[in-house]
Design a protein around this motif. Structure first.
Motif, PDB file in Angstrom:
ATOM      1  N   ASP A   1      -8.011  -2.085   3.721  1.00 25.69           N
ATOM      2  CA  ASP A   1      -7.147  -0.944   4.049  1.00 25.69           C
ATOM      3  C   ASP A   1      -7.965   0.344   3.966  1.00 25.69           C
ATOM      4  O   ASP A   1      -8.561   0.648   2.932  1.00 25.69           O
ATOM      5  CB  ASP A   1      -5.971  -0.903   3.065  1.00 25.69           C
TER       6      ASP A   1
ATOM      7  N   THR B   1      -6.263   2.816  -0.060  1.00 27.81           N
ATOM      8  CA  THR B   1      -7.247   1.800  -0.392  1.00 27.81           C
ATOM      9  C   THR B   1      -6.854   0.977  -1.613  1.00 27.81           C
ATOM     10  O   THR B   1      -6.105   1.417  -2.477  1.00 27.81           O
ATOM     11  CB  THR B   1      -8.624   2.437  -0.630  1.00 27.81           C
ATOM     12  N   LEU B   2      -7.380  -0.236  -1.651  1.00 26.73           N
ATOM     13  CA  LEU B   2      -6.996  -1.224  -2.662  1.00 26.73           C
ATOM     14  C   LEU B   2      -7.229  -0.748  -4.091  1.00 26.73           C
ATOM     15  O   LEU B   2      -6.487  -1.119  -4.999  1.00 26.73           O
ATOM     16  CB  LEU B   2      -7.771  -2.521  -2.401  1.00 26.73           C
ATOM     17  N   GLU B   3      -8.251   0.073  -4.306  1.00 29.83           N
ATOM     18  CA  GLU B   3      -8.554   0.509  -5.672  1.00 29.83           C
ATOM     19  C   GLU B   3      -7.355   1.176  -6.346  1.00 29.83           C
ATOM     20  O   GLU B   3      -7.188   1.108  -7.564  1.00 29.83           O
ATOM     21  CB  GLU B   3      -9.736   1.493  -5.669  1.00 29.83           C
TER      22      GLU B   3
ATOM     23  N   TRP C   1      -1.430  -6.080  -0.445  1.00 27.98           N
ATOM     24  CA  TRP C   1      -2.455  -5.111  -0.062  1.00 27.98           C
ATOM     25  C   TRP C   1      -3.516  -5.772   0.786  1.00 27.98           C
ATOM     26  O   TRP C   1      -3.956  -6.886   0.501  1.00 27.98           O
ATOM     27  CB  TRP C   1      -3.138  -4.547  -1.312  1.00 27.98           C
TER      28      TRP C   1
ATOM     29  N   ALA D   1      -4.413   0.258  -6.439  1.00 30.77           N
ATOM     30  CA  ALA D   1      -3.444  -0.684  -7.004  1.00 30.77           C
ATOM     31  C   ALA D   1      -3.575  -0.809  -8.514  1.00 30.77           C
ATOM     32  O   ALA D   1      -2.629  -1.237  -9.188  1.00 30.77           O
ATOM     33  CB  ALA D   1      -3.614  -2.058  -6.359  1.00 30.77           C
TER      34      ALA D   1
ATOM     35  N   ARG E   1      -7.279  -5.955   1.662  1.00 26.64           N
ATOM     36  CA  ARG E   1      -8.537  -5.582   1.005  1.00 26.64           C
ATOM     37  C   ARG E   1      -9.275  -4.502   1.788  1.00 26.64           C
ATOM     38  O   ARG E   1      -9.955  -3.638   1.213  1.00 26.64           O
ATOM     39  CB  ARG E   1      -9.424  -6.824   0.890  1.00 26.64           C
TER      40      ARG E   1
ATOM     41  N   ALA F   1       0.833  -1.204   0.000  1.00 32.44           N
ATOM     42  CA  ALA F   1       0.000   0.000   0.000  1.00 32.44           C
ATOM     43  C   ALA F   1       0.872   1.261   0.000  1.00 32.44           C
ATOM     44  O   ALA F   1       0.820   2.056   0.927  1.00 32.44           O
ATOM     45  CB  ALA F   1      -0.936  -0.007   1.199  1.00 32.44           C
TER      46      ALA F   1
ATOM     47  N   TRP G   1      -0.333   5.766  -6.003  1.00 34.13           N
ATOM     48  CA  TRP G   1      -1.735   5.410  -5.820  1.00 34.13           C
ATOM     49  C   TRP G   1      -2.620   6.622  -6.080  1.00 34.13           C
ATOM     50  O   TRP G   1      -2.311   7.741  -5.663  1.00 34.13           O
ATOM     51  CB  TRP G   1      -1.860   4.943  -4.374  1.00 34.13           C
TER      52      TRP G   1
ATOM     53  N   VAL H   1      -3.674  -9.964  -2.621  1.00 36.38           N
ATOM     54  CA  VAL H   1      -4.626  -9.259  -1.770  1.00 36.38           C
ATOM     55  C   VAL H   1      -5.018 -10.154  -0.599  1.00 36.38           C
ATOM     56  O   VAL H   1      -5.345 -11.332  -0.780  1.00 36.38           O
ATOM     57  CB  VAL H   1      -5.885  -8.858  -2.561  1.00 36.38           C
TER      58      VAL H   1
END
Length: 285
Positions: free
Chosen positions: A235, A239-241, A231, A243, A233, A132, A137, A257
């Motif tokens: 977080d 946030t994962l998006e 990462w 990535a 999920r 992360a 990001w 993940v």
């Protein structure tokens, strides 16, 4: 940790001294900690060292502003970002230690420094692990995120307290029950150094003026090292998006993940983290 020999150095750079802890033997693995209050190299990764030190010479710098390293001042952070300062200071540190090429791992703020180091000197980074990372990001939701708000809040509004540290940790992880009062108290006590508090105020102010982390996502294509993204999920800090951009732009990349996991993968999913990192860094290109 009890069976590990930890070697401590203080390395002079043109910025100030960088504190470094080492353990283990083998290929060099540089591990960069996150930017939460009271963070340091050993405190962020102590639980992972027994597994990793069996395979690697693990090098744990305290980044500028953290642990026992020097504190950038207000003027320093007005002129250059914390990531720019950290990248230069760490390359000077590694040069002084005679380390040319190395594996590199970074989490959050340390992930931003790891990205910048891999972009600026790609020939020196053999493999890259990012958890992360900041800067690479782009958020899909509102910012600052929930976790970022807790970091900003910690030293403001009456200053640090164990209650606020407990709230910070709850935001960083999926299940705070695995981190007891002893963890909260240790992290709280580590956050009370007056010079660290002063640095954090300057750092937060500079962060706000710059509008967040350096836009390292613009140069993701410069990374040549095979890269593993780890990462959580769940977080709530980075946030994962986010990535998706790294998956698209880094040429040799894979993503793992963890469900029911937040921002501290190395703590929340320690065994899987240790196994994945060891396996990935041990692969032949």
């Amino acid at each position: 940790m009890t069976d590990l020999e930890l070697k401590h150095h203080r390395v002079a750079t043109s910025f100030g001294e960088i504190a470094v802890t080492e353990t283990g033997e083998g290929p060099v693995l540089v591990m960069l900690h996150g930017g939460g209050p009271g963070a340091s190299g050993v405190s962020n990764y102590r639980q992972n060292l027994p597994a990793l030190a069996r395979h690697f010479r693990v090098v744990l710098p305290d980044q500028p502003g953290f642990g026992a390293s020097y504190r950038p001042g207000e003027a320093d952070l007005e002129t250059r970002s914390i990531t720019e300062i950290t990248t230069d200071a760490l390359y000077q540190t590694l040069d002084s230690l005679g380390i040319d090429t190395f594996h590199l791992l970074g989490n959050s703020l340390g992930g931003a420094a790891a990205l910048a180091m891999a972009q600026q000197r790609p020939e020196r980074v053999t493999r890259l692990v990012l958890m992360a990372p900041g800067g690479g990001w782009l958020p899909f939701g509102p910012t600052p995120t929930e976790g970022q708000k807790e970091m900003f809040r910690y030293y403001n509004g009456g200053g640090p307290s164990e209650k606020k540290m407990a709230a910070f940790i709850r935001t960083m992880v999926f299940d705070h029950r695995q981190f007891g009062e002893d963890v909260v108290r240790a992290r709280y006590e580590a956050s009370l150094d007056e010079s660290h508090i002063a640095f954090y105020h300057h750092y937060n102010a500079a962060f706000g003026k710059r509008g967040g982390m350096d836009p390292l996502w613009r140069d993701l294509h410069k990374i040549k090292a095979p890269t593993l993204l780890l990462w959580g999920r769940d977080d709530r800090t980075i946030t994962l998006e986010g990535a998706q951009l790294m998956l698209k732009q880094i040429r040799d990349v894979q993503l793992h993940v963890f469900g029911r996991c937040g921002h501290w993968v190395q703590l929340e999913r320690q065994r899987e983290f240790d196994a994945l990192v060891t396996g990935f860094l041990g692969e032949r290109s």
